[in-house]
Enzyme design. Structure first.
Site, PDB file in Angstrom:
ATOM      1  N   ARG A   1       0.875  -1.240   0.036  1.00 22.60           N
ATOM      2  CA  ARG A   1      -0.035   0.031  -0.039  1.00 22.60           C
ATOM      3  C   ARG A   1       0.757   1.298  -0.207  1.00 22.60           C
ATOM      4  O   ARG A   1       0.748   2.105  -0.567  1.00 22.60           O
ATOM      5  CB  ARG A   1      -1.029  -0.050   1.210  1.00 22.60           C
ATOM      6  CG  ARG A   1      -2.061  -0.998   1.105  1.00 22.60           C
ATOM      7  CD  ARG A   1      -2.776  -1.317   2.460  1.00 22.60           C
ATOM      8  NE  ARG A   1      -1.852  -1.466   3.560  1.00 22.60           N
ATOM      9  CZ  ARG A   1      -2.272  -1.159   4.948  1.00 22.60           C
ATOM     10  NH1 ARG A   1      -3.312  -0.706   5.097  1.00 22.60           N
ATOM     11  NH2 ARG A   1      -1.308  -1.611   5.606  1.00 22.60           N
TER      12      ARG A   1
ATOM     13  N   ASN B   1      -6.017  -3.109   2.169  1.00 20.77           N
ATOM     14  CA  ASN B   1      -5.956  -4.453   2.508  1.00 20.77           C
ATOM     15  C   ASN B   1      -7.381  -4.991   2.827  1.00 20.77           C
ATOM     16  O   ASN B   1      -8.134  -4.271   3.208  1.00 20.77           O
ATOM     17  CB  ASN B   1      -5.311  -4.850   3.639  1.00 20.77           C
ATOM     18  CG  ASN B   1      -3.592  -4.497   3.465  1.00 20.77           C
ATOM     19  OD1 ASN B   1      -3.234  -4.740   2.418  1.00 20.77           O
ATOM     20  ND2 ASN B   1      -2.922  -4.479   4.697  1.00 20.77           N
TER      21      ASN B   1
END
Length: 95
Positions: A20, A38
């Site tokens: 990320r 996520n």
């Protein structure tokens, strides 16, 4: 040029490896808005909006930023931009 929405689901070893953060860093080099998060099932979801060429280049750049080895599968869905994001952010997963 009409803005589009790209939703990508990444699977493989994509959580706990800086995925990320890397996606957010890469996004800074493109004219895209969106989010990355996520998912509870171990995947990462990326939603980005922008010009189609910019979105494709962004997707390639994510793999080139050292993440390709962690990605087993990449599922891409395309749609019309919804203009709901300002900037590019990491968000918490939806449970």
């Amino acid at each position: 040029m009409k803005r589009r929405r790209m939703q990508v689901f990444y699977s493989g070893c994509v959580q706990g490896v800086g995925f990320r953060y890397t996606a957010k860093t890469v996004a800074a080099g493109f004219e895209v808005t969106g989010v990355v998060r996520n998912l509870p099932d171990g995947r990462v979801e990326l939603i980005a909006e922008g010009a189609p060429e910019e979105l494709e280049a962004f997707r390639v750049a994510i793999r080139s930023a050292g993440l390709a080895g962690f990605i087993r599968d990449e599922r891409v869905n395309w749609g019309d931009a919804q203009n709901e994001h300002h900037g590019f952010e990491i968000v918490r997963s939806t449970q």
